[in-house]
Design an enzyme around this catalytic site. Structure first.
Site, mmCIF file in Angstrom:
data_model
loop_
_atom_site.group_PDB
_atom_site.id
_atom_site.type_symbol
_atom_site.label_atom_id
_atom_site.label_comp_id
_atom_site.label_asym_id
_atom_site.label_seq_id
_atom_site.Cartn_x
_atom_site.Cartn_y
_atom_site.Cartn_z
ATOM 1 N N ASP A 50 26.161 7.413 -24.478
ATOM 2 C CA ASP A 50 27.173 7.347 -23.560
ATOM 3 C C ASP A 50 27.926 5.948 -23.488
ATOM 4 O OD1 ASP A 50 29.384 9.031 -22.003
ATOM 5 O OD2 ASP A 50 28.470 7.770 -20.328
ATOM 6 N N GLU B 97 28.677 6.991 -28.739
ATOM 7 C CA GLU B 97 30.251 7.132 -28.180
ATOM 8 C C GLU B 97 30.724 5.575 -27.989
ATOM 9 O OE1 GLU B 97 32.983 8.658 -24.647
ATOM 10 O OE2 GLU B 97 31.207 7.486 -24.440
#
Length: 731
Positions: free
Chosen positions: A394, A447
């Site tokens: 993330d 990401e």
């Protein structure tokens, strides 16, 4: 014992309690010392039955002398008022960490760090207990508190293992299920109570204690694990269903989810599930992205072995498991990593680098060996201990840039005066390489929301920017997501002026190995659900969504779709209520439209998996060719996907609500074509405008191709054509 020595013990500021407690040979026997506050009496009982009652010196310190020259095996019988206890003395055992462990920890190269630190159930010299070990280099002293000592740590000070910064203690009789924390005496005299950074289990929030856990799970996925590496993931189908498991079916445990989730995902044809963070976190509203227990699956849904059962069940259904992982930041909760030993430890000392301005959290100090080791080992841990098939990292962009979300003057540059976080780059490279080496077949997915070059380039390949690649297997294509959603959110009359939002993605489609995400981030915080973003009336909204999904599954790259969007729920994501399953009920007026979109997603996955042209050359420009990407005034685009053998699949998208008949499309060489999928089919809730039967191309040159066909373009729809297998002479 000297009073000063005892005072340090009582204050929790002694670095070597084993040097004074336990059994030690002296001139006339073996001296035994035990610290048992509030005890009425303490007796040492040797294995041969000899009993020596210890004398109370003061403040719970009991001392005595055993006969003989060698330290015997003995137990301590302790009386507290009317209660009696009998247990082994943990201070007679050698350290449970060896020199190699300490060397690797100091070097930041202990890839199985959880086997050294944390709470490990061990049997030493026939005595079963738990070995506790924690890294706290700035502490004056550390004690273990928990169920076994009434949360009074005076009796359980830990020893410092030299310059490693590790503190260690073996506690006999403490076993699985025991709750505990570390009590840390800081250099400025404060006493902190901290959860174990490497705890394998934790109490269910809002409680914050760590829990001793020893896995007894027997895996049943040996065949899956042996082949999960297989061929390059970029050359095989990968279609992901993103799930927030606490709310997918609210109230279900890991084991109950194992009965429902694998069947549902397999029934829709997805190859993988991506689980939003399952690591322990104090606030459910963070969806798991503010982690306090990096090595512990959240106790909200069951035990760590229950989570293993869920992963095993998914593997049994042929579904790979991707786990969201959050090494970009951690919360400031006092019981967790923040200023762990009273000073910045896991976070940088420089506040301009420590505090994350977006989320009110702290960033990790990627330049510190032990912190980097903590994170890299954690990634390996999930891929090995829990058989996770990939980790999706993330917020990578917030790690890569020192000025991320920071104003001028609010950040400090790197050693070369630049904005790149060189330590974070090195960490990510080390992590991807280590996961690839230590967990064969496991993938890493980034990401990353900027255009940082080489995210999916090997770490050993240096680009023009002077950096090696980050080494990820795949990267989320955030640009495609934002552009595509921006386009389809517009009224069709305005789309002609924004046609490039659909076509621009092909300019950079092969710069990285991409995943195309329609994730939870796009259906929260007032952004509305996917179908609610679409213009027009209710029918047009669903048609727009169907056309978008057909375009997405055909575009180069892998796919990811967030739960609830597979049946076009109308409301945005709510972590308490979960998906709107009720819209699928037969007695609800619009159920057919919702069921139709779910049927479309299922068919998209089935055709996708069976069609190598849609995935085999995802990262190779030879797998894609425009037919016509310039028909902006018609809201139409068309292209061809090819597999490694040159077999084509034609894709036509009509993002206009107008039915277009006799619309000529140039086609690759094939004697005949058939529709393999049409998002306007009646079974999906569409109007039923299809191209039936066999489509025979005419020798009319069009779009630079020798043959073409006059097709009917359904309104707000995407359809796919493939050569008719009975009549095809395609190359």
């Amino acid at each position: 014992m000297a009073d000063a020595e005892l005072d340090r013990l009582l204050a929790g500021a002694h670095h070597d309690p084993h040097g004074v407690l336990g059994a030690h040979p002296v001139a006339d026997g073996v001296a035994v010392r035990a610290l048992r506050p509030l005890a009425r009496s303490v007796t040492a009982v040797t294995a041969d039955g000899a009993r020596v009652e210890l004398t109370h010196q003061r403040d719970g310190l009991f001392t005595g002398l055993l006969p003989g020259a060698a330290v015997p095996s003995y137990r301590l019988h302790v009386t507290y008022g009317e209660r009696e206890e009998s247990h082994e003395d943990g201070y007679r055992f050698l350290p449970t960490l060896g020199d190699l462990d300490l060397h690797l920890i100091t070097e930041g190269r202990h890839w199985e760090l959880w086997q050294a630190l944390g709470a490990r159930v061990r049997t030493l010299e026939g005595v079963t207990g738990t070995a506790f070990a924690v890294w706290a280099p700035n502490a004056q002293g550390v004690r273990v508190i928990g169920d076994f000592n009434g949360w009074n740590g005076v009796a359980h000070p830990m020893r410092s293992l030299g310059s490693s910064g590790v503190w260690e203690l073996f506690v006999p009789d403490a076993g699985p299920g025991t709750r505990y924390k570390y009590e840390i005496h800081t250099r400025d005299g404060r006493m902190l109570q901290k959860a174990d950074p490497l705890a394998r289990a934790a109490e269910c929030p809002p409680a914050t204690a760590s829990v001793v856990h020893a896995s007894a799970y027997v895996w049943g996925d040996a065949e899956w694990m042996a082949q999960r590496g297989g061929e390059d993931c970029r050359q095989r189908p990968l279609s992901v269903y993103e799930v927030h498991i606490p709310s997918w079916r609210p109230g279900l445990t890991y084991r109950q989810l194992a009965e429902e989730l694998p069947k549902y995902v397999a029934g829709l044809g997805f190859t993988h599930v991506e689980l939003m963070p399952v690591m322990e976190h104090p606030f459910g509203g963070s969806w798991g992205y503010q982690v306090t227990g990096y090595f512990a699956p959240t106790a909200r849904l069951g035990t760590p072995d229950d989570f293993r059962y869920l992963v095993d069940a998914l593997h049994g259904a042929g579904i790979g498991v991707i786990a969201d992982w959050v090494p970009a930041h951690f919360p400031k909760d006092e019981f967790a990593l923040s200023r762990f030993d009273g000073e910045p430890l896991y976070e940088p000392a420089d506040t301009r680098r420590a505090h994350h301005p977006d989320w009110g959290t702290l960033e990790f100090d990627y330049g510190r060996r032990e912190v980097r080791n903590f994170l890299v080992a954690n990634a390996v841990y999930w891929c090995t201990e829990f058989h996770v098939d990939a980790i999706r990292v993330d917020a990578v962009a917030s790690m890569l840039y020192l000025d991320y979300s920071r104003e001028e003057g609010g950040w400090s540059p790197n050693e070369h005066g630049g904005r790149e976080n060189l330590a974070a780059v090195a960490f990510l490279q080390e992590m991807t390489d280590t996961v690839r080496r230590r967990a064969p077949g496991a993938l890493t997915i980034a990401e990353e929301s900027t255009s940082w070059p080489g995210v999916t380039r090997p770490t050993y390949e240096v680009g023009q920017d002077g950096f090696g690649g980050l080494g990820f297997d795949l990267k989320w294509n955030m640009g495609w997501m934002h552009d595509s959603l921006g386009y389809v959110a517009r009224d069709p009359v305005h789309r002609a002026y924004h046609h490039d939002e659909l076509t621009f993605s092909m300019v950079y489609a092969y710069s990285e190995a991409f995943v195309l995400p329609l994730s939870h981030d796009e259906v929260v915080h007032g952004k509305r659900s996917l179908v609610a973003k679409m213009p027009g009336d209710w029918w047009q909204q669903r048609a727009n969504l169907r056309a978008t999904l057909g375009y997405m599954w055909a575009h180069p790259g892998k796919q990811l779709l967030f739960m609830g969007q597979e049946f076009a729920q109308g409301e945005e994501f709510d972590h308490d209520r979960g998906p709107q399953w009720w819209v699928l009920d037969e007695d609800w007026p619009g159920h057919a439209g919702h069921r139709g979109i779910r049927s479309l997603v299922s068919d998209l996955n089935q055709v996708y998996t069976a069609t190598p042209a849609l995935w085999e050359l995802d990262c190779d420009p030879s797998g894609f060719s425009w037919i016509d990407g310039s028909r902006s005034e018609d809201n139409v685009l068309s292209f061809v996907r090819y597999d490694a053998e040159g077999r084509p699949l034609v894709v036509v998208c009509n993002f206009s609500p107008v039915v277009r008949t006799g619309y000529r499309i140039g086609l690759p060489d094939a004697a005949a074509w058939t529709e393999v999928l049409n998002s306007d089919a009646e079974r999906y809730g569409g109007s039923g405008v299809v191209n039936p039967g066999v489509i025979a191309p005419e020798p009319v040159p069009w779009h630079g191709r020798a043959r073409s066909a006059a097709l009917t373009l359904p309104p707000l729809a995407t359809f796919w054509l493939r050569p008719n297998p009975q009549e095809s002479d395609d190359e």
